[in-house]
Design a protein around this motif. Structure first.
Motif, PDB file in Angstrom:
ATOM      1  N   GLU A 572       0.808  -1.210   0.000  1.00  0.00           N
ATOM      2  CA  GLU A 572       0.000   0.000   0.000  1.00  0.00           C
ATOM      3  C   GLU A 572       0.846   1.266   0.000  1.00  0.00           C
ATOM      4  N   LEU A 573       2.019   1.215   0.637  1.00  0.00           N
ATOM      5  CA  LEU A 573       2.888   2.383   0.700  1.00  0.00           C
ATOM      6  C   LEU A 573       3.765   2.527  -0.531  1.00  0.00           C
ATOM      7  N   ARG A 574       4.029   1.414  -1.198  1.00  0.00           N
ATOM      8  CA  ARG A 574       4.951   1.481  -2.332  1.00  0.00           C
ATOM      9  C   ARG A 574       4.375   2.361  -3.452  1.00  0.00           C
ATOM     10  N   SER A 575       3.121   2.206  -3.725  1.00  0.00           N
ATOM     11  CA  SER A 575       2.517   3.006  -4.817  1.00  0.00           C
ATOM     12  C   SER A 575       2.529   4.498  -4.500  1.00  0.00           C
ATOM     13  N   PRO A 576       2.093   4.957  -3.315  1.00  0.00           N
ATOM     14  CA  PRO A 576       2.180   6.386  -3.013  1.00  0.00           C
ATOM     15  C   PRO A 576       3.604   6.922  -3.078  1.00  0.00           C
ATOM     16  N   LEU A 577       4.589   6.125  -2.586  1.00  0.00           N
ATOM     17  CA  LEU A 577       5.964   6.592  -2.619  1.00  0.00           C
ATOM     18  C   LEU A 577       6.477   6.719  -4.053  1.00  0.00           C
ATOM     19  N   ALA A 583       6.375  12.841  -8.519  1.00  0.00           N
ATOM     20  CA  ALA A 583       5.967  14.233  -8.271  1.00  0.00           C
ATOM     21  C   ALA A 583       7.158  15.119  -7.970  1.00  0.00           C
ATOM     22  N   LEU A 584       8.165  14.560  -7.272  1.00  0.00           N
ATOM     23  CA  LEU A 584       9.377  15.323  -6.996  1.00  0.00           C
ATOM     24  C   LEU A 584      10.120  15.659  -8.272  1.00  0.00           C
ATOM     25  N   SER A 585      10.156  14.711  -9.189  1.00  0.00           N
ATOM     26  CA  SER A 585      10.815  14.992 -10.472  1.00  0.00           C
ATOM     27  C   SER A 585      10.067  16.093 -11.217  1.00  0.00           C
ATOM     28  N   LEU A 586       8.709  16.031 -11.223  1.00  0.00           N
ATOM     29  CA  LEU A 586       7.901  17.055 -11.899  1.00  0.00           C
ATOM     30  C   LEU A 586       8.051  18.397 -11.192  1.00  0.00           C
ATOM     31  N   LEU A 587       8.163  18.375  -9.843  1.00  0.00           N
ATOM     32  CA  LEU A 587       8.317  19.607  -9.081  1.00  0.00           C
ATOM     33  C   LEU A 587       9.645  20.267  -9.416  1.00  0.00           C
ATOM     34  N   GLU A 588      10.679  19.429  -9.563  1.00  0.00           N
ATOM     35  CA  GLU A 588      11.990  19.987  -9.911  1.00  0.00           C
ATOM     36  C   GLU A 588      11.921  20.684 -11.274  1.00  0.00           C
ATOM     37  N   VAL A 589      11.241  20.057 -12.249  1.00  0.00           N
ATOM     38  CA  VAL A 589      11.130  20.659 -13.586  1.00  0.00           C
ATOM     39  C   VAL A 589      10.318  21.953 -13.514  1.00  0.00           C
TER      40      VAL A 589
END
Length: 794
Positions: A572-577, A583-589
Motif C-alpha cells: 500500500e505504501l509502495r505506490s504512493p511513494l 511528483a518530486l521529479s515534476l516539481l523539480e522541472v
C-alpha cells in the motif's frame, strides 16, 4: 751225597705248605652260623620287640642246625682226606681211605680242597662285616678281614699279633673277661652291643657275635660284628623326637594308645599314655583291664559308624581320622578326635594300631557356634542380596519408566507406561491411574492394566464418596488397606493408593490391587511413590509443553498477521511513494521553469535532495520488507547463472571506492583468480555482497581496514568480509541477524538504518543454499559466507 726228592716227599711238602690254609676248615661252620645270625640281626633292628623275640628263636635254631650239618659235611671228609695225604706221604700209596676213596684220587681231591679253601679265604676277606680271630688265652689277633681293617683304619701288620688293648679299640681286660666268661657258660654270644674306637679316634657302635673255635689244637675266638653306629644315632634322634612329641602331646592334652587287632576282630590293649584320666576319666590300668570299657562309652549313634571305619582302615593298612562322642566318667559327653595309624605284624599275624586321641569338645562347640553364625550370616547375606537384587530391578524399572515418560509429552502415554511397568514388575493383579478434577471434585481413571476382571478404565469417581482414602491422597500420603467387604467382582483384595503429586499439588493417583494374602512391602511402596513422582514431573512437563505449544501457535498466528500486515502496508505504501518520487521529479522541472532555481538554486536543490533521499529510504525499506516476506514464503525458484567471482565482484567493489575514500577507510580485496566457477543466482549474491560491504563501511571507523577474501574447499566457496576498529560482543552476535535489531552506539558515521540488512542477508544466503556466521576477536568483526559451488537444485 744228595739225592732227588721222592714223590712221597713232594706230597708231604705240599701238605705241609698247605697246613696254614687248612686252619680255616674248622672256621666254616662257625662263619656260616655267624653270617646268618648277623644278617638276621640287621633285620631285627627294624622290627618290634615281639618280632625280635621270635626271630631270636629262629636264628638260634637255624644256626645250631647249620653248624651241625656243615660240621659233619666239611669235617668228616676233610679229616679223611688229611689222613690219606699223610699216609701217602709215608709210603702207603696203594692204601685206600675208608672204603670209598682210592689213594690214587688223593691228589685230585687235595687240589679241589685247596681251591675250596682259597674261595673261602676270598669270601672271608671280602665280607662287608668285620670278622677277626683271636687267641683264647691272650686275645692276640691272628686273622682279620679287609672290612675290619677298612672300618678301623689299620693295616694288617698293625693288627696281627696285637690285642685290642694294644690297639686302643676301647675293649679293656675287664670287658674281655666278661665275654670269655659268657662264652664259657653259653658257648656262643649273639648281638652283644658295645662301643669301639677306630685308629682315628672315632667311636663306633657294633653288634658282636662270638663263638669258641679250635685251630691246630689252639683255643681261639671267632668274632663277627655289625656296624650299627648310624642306627644308634637314628635311635637317639627318634628317642629325642618321641620325648618332644610326648611333651607336645601332653601339653596339648593328647593321649597315645596302642593295641593289637587280630583277624577275628579281637584286640588287646598294649599301651596308654598319661592323660587318659583327663580326657576319658579312666586310668590306663582300667582301660587295659577292661577292653570293652572304651567302646562302651562311645555314643550309640557314633559307634555304629566309627568302629567299622576303624576296622576297615586297619585291615587296609590305611591311616584314617575319626571323630566321635565319648561319655566321660563324670557323665558329660565329650568330642574326641582319633588318628588311627596301623601296620601289619606278619610274625604275630595281627595289626599293630597306634592312636593319637585329642579332646576337641571346645573346638566342636566353637565350630557349632561358628556354623550357626555362618548360617545366620549366609541367611543375612542371601536376604541382603535379594534386597539388592530387588533394588537393582526396581532401579532399572524406575530408570526405564523415567526415560519413557520424560521423553513423552503425551499424558496418556505417560500414564500407560507407568501402570503397565508397575503391574508387571510387582506382579499385581491390577494397576490403574486416575487424574483429578478438583473443581468438579472427581477422579477419572485414564488407564488400567489388569490380569483378571478389567473394566475400571474411564470410570469417574466422586472424591467426596470416599473421604477416608482421598483425604490422605489429597494430603500427599500413600495408604494401603484391605477391603472390609468383598468386592462383587474382585472379592477381598489388598489395595495400595499413592498420590501423583509435585510441589504444586496433587494431580492424580496410582492404584495397585493384589490378592488378600500378598501385601506390598516397604521397598515396593517406595518404588510406587518414586514412579508417581516421575509421573507428576512428566505430566507437569507435558502440560507445560502443551501450554507452550499453544502459546507458540498463538505467536505464529500473530507473526503471520504481522507479516500479512507488513506485506499489505508495504504494497500500500509502495505506490504512493512511487507517485511521490515522480511528483518530486515534476516539481523539480516546474521550479526550474518558474525561475526558482535562478533565485535560490542551492536552497531549492537542498530541499529537493532531502525529499529524494527520504523517499528512496522509504522505498528501500519497503523493498526489504517485501523481499523478506517473499523469502519467508520460499516460493521463488533460483535463477542460476555461472560466474567467475574474481571478475564478477570488481564492479560491485568499485561502487564503494569513493565512499571508502571519503570516510578515510582502507579497502583490500583478495579474490584468487583460480577459484572454481560458481553457479548461483547473480542478483541475490550481489545483494549479499553489497549489503556486507555497506555494513562494513557503515561501522568501520576512519583509518581502519575493510578486507574481503575468498577461497574454495570441499565443493564449497567461502567469502569472508572483515572490518577492524569495532568488535561485537558475544551477546550481540547471537541477535545480529534478527529483524529490526540494531547494535546500539556502534555507528560512528550516524548513517542510521532499519535493522533489516543482516536479516535479509541471512535469508538470501540460506535461499542460495549456504550459511553465514559472524565472529569477533582482537578488534575485528568477520562475516563468513559459505555457498555450494553448484547447488543441489541444479
Amino acid at each position: 751225597m744228595s739225592s732227588q726228592p721222592t714223590k712221597t716227599q713232594n706230597q708231604q711238602a705240599k701238605i705241609q705248605n698247605r697246613k696254614m690254609p687248612l686252619q680255616f676248615v674248622f672256621l666254616v661252620p662257625f662263619v656260616v652260623q655267624v653270617v646268618v645270625a648277623v644278617g638276621l640281626t640287621s633285620y631285627l633292628s627294624f622290627c618290634s620287640e615281639r618280632q625280635t623275640a621270635l626271630l631270636n628263636q629262629v636264628v638260634l635254631g637255624t644256626t645250631l642246625f647249620l653248624g651241625l650239618v656243615t660240621a659233619q659235611w666239611f669235617a668228616k671228609p676233610l679229616f679223611q682226606l688229611i689222613n690219606a695225604s699223610l699216609a701217602t706221604a709215608n709210603g702207603g700209596a696203594e692204601q685206600r681211605i675208608g672204603k670209598d676213596i682210592p689213594v690214587n684220587e688223593l691228589e685230585e681231591m687235595t687240589q679241589q680242597l685247596h681251591e675250596s679253601l682259597e674261595k673261602f679265604t676270598k669270601v672271608f676277606r671280602a665280607s662287608p662285616d668285620p670278622i677277626l680271630i683271636s687267641t683264647w688265652a691272650e686275645g692276640r689277633f691272628i686273622e682279620v678281614n679287609d672290612s675290619f681293617l677298612s672300618l678301623f683304619g689299620y693295616t694288617r701288620e698293625e693288627v696281627i699279633g696285637f690285642t685290642s688293648v694294644d690297639l686302643g679299640l676301647g675293649i679293656n681286660l675287664e670287658e674281655r673277661a666278661q665275654v670269655i666268661q659268657r662264652l664259657q657258660a653259653e658257648g656262643v654270644i649273639r648281638n652283644l652291643e658295645f662301643d669301639c674306637c677306630s685308629k682315628a679316634g672315632e667311636i663306633k657302635t657294633f653288634l658282636l657275635s662270638a663263638e669258641m673255635i679250635e685251630i691246630d689244637g689252639q683255643a681261639c675266638i671267632l668274632f663277627v660284628s655289625k656296624d650299627i653306629t648310624e642306627r644308634k644315632q637314628a635311635e637317639l634322634t627318634l628317642k629325642d623326637s618321641e620325648a618332644k612329641l610326648s611333651s607336645i602331646l601332653s601339653s596339648a592334652g593328647a593321649v597315645i594308645a596302642r593295641f593289637r587287632l587280630f583277624t577275628n576282630q579281637d584286640w588287646t590293649y598294649e599301651y596308654f599314655s598319661a592323660g587318659t584320666e583327663a580326657i576319658f576319666g579312666y586310668s590306663p590300668k582300667e582301660l587295659k583291664a577292661n577292653k570293652t570299657l572304651w567302646i562302651s562309652r562311645i555314643h550309640p549313634e557314633d559307634v555304629k559308624t566309627v568302629i567299622p571305619q576303624i576296622f576297615e582302615s586297619v585291615f587296609a593298612e590305611r591311616q584314617t581320622k575319626v571323630e566321635f562322642r565319648f561319655q566321660h566318667r563324670d557323665g558329660i559327653w565329650r568330642w574326641i578326635s582319633d588318628i588311627i595309624v596301623p601296620y601289619r605284624d606278619e610274625f604275630a599275624d595281627c595289626w599293630v594300631v597306634t592312636c593319637v586321641e585329642v579332646d576337641i569338645t571346645e573346638r566342636k562347640i566353637a565350630n557349632e557356634a561358628l556354623q550357626k553364625l555362618n548360617a545366620n550370616l549366609e541367611f543375612q547375606v542371601a536376604e541382603r542380596t535379594a534386597q539388592l537384587q530387588q533394588a537393582l530391578e526396581f532401579e532399572a524399572m524406575l530408570k526405564r519408566i523415567t526415560d519413557k515418560v520424560r521423553d513423552s509429552l503425551d499424558e496418556s502415554q505417560i500414564l500407560q507406561t507407568a501402570v503397565q511397568e508397575l503391574a508387571v514388575v510387582l506382579g499385581a493383579t491390577c494397576c490403574n491411574t486416575a487424574l483429578y478434577d478438583l473443581e468438579s471434585g472427581t477422579s477419572t481413571i485414564y488407564y488400567e492394566y489388569a490380569t483378571i476382571n478389567p473394566g475400571a478404565q474411564a470410570r469417574r469417581i466422586q472424591i467426596a464418596a470416599f473421604p477416608e482414602v482421598y483425604q490422605q491422597l489429597l494430603q500427599g500420603q500413600s495408604c494401603q488397606f484391605c477391603s472390609i467387604s468383598p468386592n462383587p467382582v474382585r472379592g477381598r483384595v489388598v489395595m495400595l493408593a499413592c498420590p501423583i503429586k509435585d510441589d504444586q499439588g496433587v494431580l492424580g493417583d496410582l492404584w495397585l490391587i493384589n490378592q488378600p494374602d500378598i501385601a506390598f512391602n516397604e521397598p515396593e511402596i517406595r518404588l510406587v511413590q518414586q514412579v508417581a513422582t516421575q509421573c507428576a514431573i512428566a505430566l507437569r512437563q507435558a502440560r507445560l509443553y502443551q501450554a507452550a505449544m499453544a502459546q507458540v501457535k498463538e505467536l505464529e498466528k500473530l507473526h503471520r498477521l504481522k507479516d500479512d500486515f507488513l506485506d499489505t502496508v508495504s504494497h500500500e505504501l509502495r505506490s504512493p511513494l512511487s507517485n511521490i518520487k515522480v511528483a518530486l521529479s515534476l516539481l523539480e522541472v516546474t521550479l526550474k521553469q518558474a525561475g526558482f532555481y535562478d533565485a535560490e538554486p542551492n536552497r531549492v536543490e537542498r530541499y529537493l535532495q532531502i525529499l529524494r533521499n527520504e523517499c528512496q529510504r522509504e522505498i528501500s525499506l519497503i523493498n526489504d520488507l517485501l523481499d523478506l516476506s517473499r523469502l519467508d514464503a520460499e516460493n521463488d525458484p533460483l535463477s542460476l547463472t555461472t560466474l567467475d567471482l574474481s571478475t564478477w565482484i570488481s564492479p560491485i567493489v568499485e561502487s564503494f571506492t569513493e565512499r571508502v575514500r571519503t570516510q578515510q577507510q582502507i579497502l583490500s580485496i583478495n579474490i584468487p583468480t583460480d577459484l572454481p566457477v560458481l553457479t548461483t543466482e547473480s542478483a541475490l549474491l550481489e545483494r549479499v555482497v553489497t549489503e556486507l560491504l555497506h555494513n562494513a563501511c557503515k561501522y568501520t571507523p576512519a583509518s581502519q581496514q575493510i578486507l574481503m577474501t575468498a577461497d574454495a574447499f570441499s565443493n564449497r566457496l567461502r567469502l569472508i568480509v572483515s572490518n577492524s576498529g569495532v568488535e561485537i560482543s558475544e551477546s550481540e552476535l547471537d541477535r545480529i541477524f534478527d529483524k529490526f535489531y540494531r547494535i546500539p552506539n556502534s555507528d560512528p558515521w550516524k548513517h542510521g538504518g532499519t535493522g533489516l540488512g543482516l536479516a535479509l542477508v541471512k535469508k538470501l544466503v540460506e535461499h542460495l543454499g549456504g550459511t553465514i556466521k559472524a565472529t569477533a576477536s582482537n578488534g575485528w568483526t568477520t562475516f563468513t559466507v559459505e555457498l555450494p559451488i553448484r547447488p543441489t537444485q541444479c
